[in-house]
Structure formats: C-alpha cells, structure tokens
Design an enzyme around this catalytic site. Structure first.
Site, mmCIF file in Angstrom:
data_model
loop_
_atom_site.group_PDB
_atom_site.id
_atom_site.type_symbol
_atom_site.label_atom_id
_atom_site.label_comp_id
_atom_site.label_asym_id
_atom_site.label_seq_id
_atom_site.Cartn_x
_atom_site.Cartn_y
_atom_site.Cartn_z
ATOM 1 N N ASP A 72 6.489 -5.551 6.551
ATOM 2 C CA ASP A 72 5.110 -5.030 6.571
ATOM 3 C C ASP A 72 4.251 -6.046 5.821
ATOM 4 O O ASP A 72 3.816 -5.818 4.685
ATOM 5 C CB ASP A 72 5.094 -3.666 5.872
ATOM 6 C CG ASP A 72 3.697 -3.076 5.822
ATOM 7 O OD1 ASP A 72 3.538 -2.009 5.177
ATOM 8 O OD2 ASP A 72 2.766 -3.685 6.389
ATOM 9 N N ASP A 99 0.829 -1.219 0.000
ATOM 10 C CA ASP A 99 0.000 0.000 0.000
ATOM 11 C C ASP A 99 0.860 1.264 0.000
ATOM 12 O O ASP A 99 0.386 2.360 -0.262
ATOM 13 C CB ASP A 99 -0.918 -0.005 1.230
ATOM 14 C CG ASP A 99 -0.139 -0.314 2.515
ATOM 15 O OD1 ASP A 99 -0.313 -1.425 3.042
ATOM 16 O OD2 ASP A 99 0.673 0.528 2.931
ATOM 17 N N GLU A 117 7.535 -6.045 -2.854
ATOM 18 C CA GLU A 117 6.142 -6.514 -2.750
ATOM 19 C C GLU A 117 5.940 -7.608 -3.794
ATOM 20 O O GLU A 117 6.304 -7.444 -4.956
ATOM 21 C CB GLU A 117 5.212 -5.324 -3.010
ATOM 22 C CG GLU A 117 3.783 -5.683 -3.356
ATOM 23 C CD GLU A 117 3.041 -6.443 -2.260
ATOM 24 O OE1 GLU A 117 3.020 -5.947 -1.121
ATOM 25 O OE2 GLU A 117 2.510 -7.541 -2.575
ATOM 26 N N ASP A 126 9.285 -11.850 -4.490
ATOM 27 C CA ASP A 126 9.040 -12.505 -3.203
ATOM 28 C C ASP A 126 10.090 -11.998 -2.224
ATOM 29 O O ASP A 126 11.292 -12.111 -2.482
ATOM 30 C CB ASP A 126 9.158 -14.027 -3.401
ATOM 31 C CG ASP A 126 9.125 -14.791 -2.083
ATOM 32 O OD1 ASP A 126 9.189 -16.030 -2.116
ATOM 33 O OD2 ASP A 126 9.004 -14.151 -1.017
#
Ligand code: SAM
Length: 289
Positions: free
Chosen positions: A167, A99, A119, A149
């Site tokens: 995160d 995000d 991400e 990954d």
C-alpha cells in the site's frame, strides 16, 4: 454591515483550492474549507486538508493519498481480492499503508491472526491517528505496526506470510525501491508456498511507462500476475490498478463467490471481484509484454 451580510460576504471571499497536477499538464482541483496540518517529516511533506467535496484528505508530497469519501474503494480492493482467494490467510503483511486503512480492512477477516503494517514514516501514522481516527485499524488486537523501510523489512525478516500488500505511495522518493525487482524477490521469499502479493500498481492511463515496467518486473518473479482495476475518483485519471501476484492461486479460477460474507463492504463484492480483472484493450497491451 450587519452580521449576516458580513458572514455571507466572508463566505464568498473564501476561495482556496488544492490542485494535484499530473505531468504538469492535467490536474484535479478540490475546494478547500480548512488546512489542518502542514509539516515536513524526515521523508516528505505532509498536509491534511478539509475539502468540500471529498471531506478530509491526506496529501503527501503534494499528492492525494486518501480522502474520507473514497478511501474505502482503494482499501477494500487492495485487501479483499487477495484475502478472498487465499483459502486460509492467517498472517498478512502491509508495506506502507501509514493511514491504517488497509489494516482496518484486513483485520475484518476473522481468520487473520496477525496483520503487520511496516511504514517508513512514523509521522504519517501519528498524523493519521489524530486527523483520520475512523480510517485506521491501529487499535485492532491483531494489528501490529512496525516503523521501518519496507524493503529492508522483507529483505531481513525470517517471518513468513500468506498475503503481502504493498500500500505504497508513487514510485518516487522512499517508495521508489518498492517498485524494483529486488524488492519483489524479497517479497516472494517472504511468502509461504501458496502466498499472494498485491501491490498498488498506479494508473494505466497516466502512468503507462511505469505500469509496463512494474508488470515486467513482477512477471520476472511471480508465475501468476494479473492486473485488476477500480474506480477511485481522487486518484490520477480515477482509473487505478492493482497487481494480483501469486505462487499458486488464480484470482478467478480459485475464487469461490460463496466465500464472500458481507463485512460491511461498500465497493467490493463477488460480482466486482469477477469483473475487476476484465481489462480494456489498451490496458491489456500495457501489461502483455
Ligand atoms: N493509497 C495510497 C496510494 O495508493 O498512493 C498510499 C497511501 S499510504 C499513506 C503510502 C505510504 O507508503 C506512506 O505513508 C509512505 O510513507 C509509505 N512508504 C513510502 N515508502 C516506503 C518504504 N520504503 N517503506 C515503508 N513505507 C513506505
């Protein structure tokens, strides 16, 4: 029926709710005003909904990842605790974080030269850029986004980092590998000699078995491992934990409140930094083994 009456009755007909269940026994329900996106990526189901109480929410595999109203708590606590203990954090790595909220917080620190976010799901990044334009720090000149990954990235890179943040979503699906000892060892090897690693470490109320396993694995790799807590209303039980893992620095002894300059924080501050490591008895029990 005139327009006003028609509108009011339409309003009262609208009764759509999103419920996130935990262990099929307890849940959080949010009244939905609009469904904006609902697709499957190669990794997970992605939904974006507008809710009346918490604004827009990103939901992955049926679990709330962020809401406009309380994402600042999570992203500030994940980022600013380690970044105010490390004396000179220049290179920061964020595993997951699609995000962009952690990127936004990390790039607030002038001393940070580069913030790399790894991400696995490109579609999450694209959806968040479109539907959460204020959350992500993607456009910052110091931000670098890698689609990969996270476990593979840290296992294969020869780069070194001062601070690494995990995160990540919950320890299921693509994120499961990010809660295992081999990943923690790769992170350790990617950190400089005074590096700090902070993964989100689930709810000490609803995920007790996972939390105990996570801390046992972390302690088998890092010499210093300390849990800290934050209140995040839309996360399971609203009590959320983070693991401060370090090769050298203690999160309190090596913390100097004078270093905290206001960067527009709404949750993190020097008092919170000192208080968040105070754990209730039952939580101490969980991480003491
Ligand atoms: N704040 C949220 C939380 O605490 O649950 C996490 C938000 S962020 C959206 C989580 C991200 O981790 C997702 O975008 C997901 O695609 C990503 N992720 C899961 N497994 C991954 C992996 N192995 N490597 C990199 N990213 C991964």
């Amino acid at each position: 029926m005139n327009d006003i009456v028609k509108e009011e009755s339409m309003e009262s007909l609208w009764n759509m709710w999103f419920t996130e269940l935990h262990h099929q026994r307890v849940g959080l329900s949010l009244k939905v005003s609009r469904v904006l996106y609902s697709e499957y990526s190669d990794f997970q189901r992605i939904d974006v909904i507008d809710t009346e109480q918490f604004g827009r929410a990103l939901v992955l595999y049926g679990s709330i990842m962020i809401t406009e109203k309380d994402e600042f708590v999570y992203h500030e606590m994940l980022s600013h605790v380690p970044l105010h203990v490390h004396p000179k954090p220049e290179k920061v790595l964020i595993i997951g974080g699609g995000d962009g909220g952690a990127l936004r917080e990390v790039t607030k620190h002038d001393g940070v030269q580069q913030a790399t976010m790894v991400e696995i799901d490109k579609q999450v990044v694209e959806v968040c850029k479109q539907y959460f334009p204020k959350v992500g720090g993607f456009d910052h000149p110091k931000s670098r986004v890698v689609i990969d990954d996270g476990a593979a990235f840290v296992a294969n890179t020869d780069e070194k980092f001062d601070v690494i943040l995990a995160d990540t979503s919950d320890p299921i699906g693509p994120a499961e590998v990010l809660f295992q000892k081999p990943f923690y060892q790769s992170v350790y090897d990617c950190l400089n000699d005074d590096g700090i690693f902070v993964p989100q470490s689930e709810s000490p109320l609803y995920h007790q078995d996972s939390v105990t396993k996570i801390y046992r694995n972390l302690k088998s790799v890092f010499p210093i491992v300390r849990m800290y807590l934050a209140h995040i209303p839309t996360y399971p039980s609203a009590l959320w934990s983070f693991a401060f893992c370090s090769k050298k620095y203690d999160p309190l002894e090596d913390f100097y409140p004078g270093r905290v300059v206001d960067m527009g924080f709404n949750y993190y501050n020097a008092d919170i930094h000192c208080a968040c490591f105070a754990l209730p008895g039952y939580v101490k029990e969980l991480v003491s083994s």
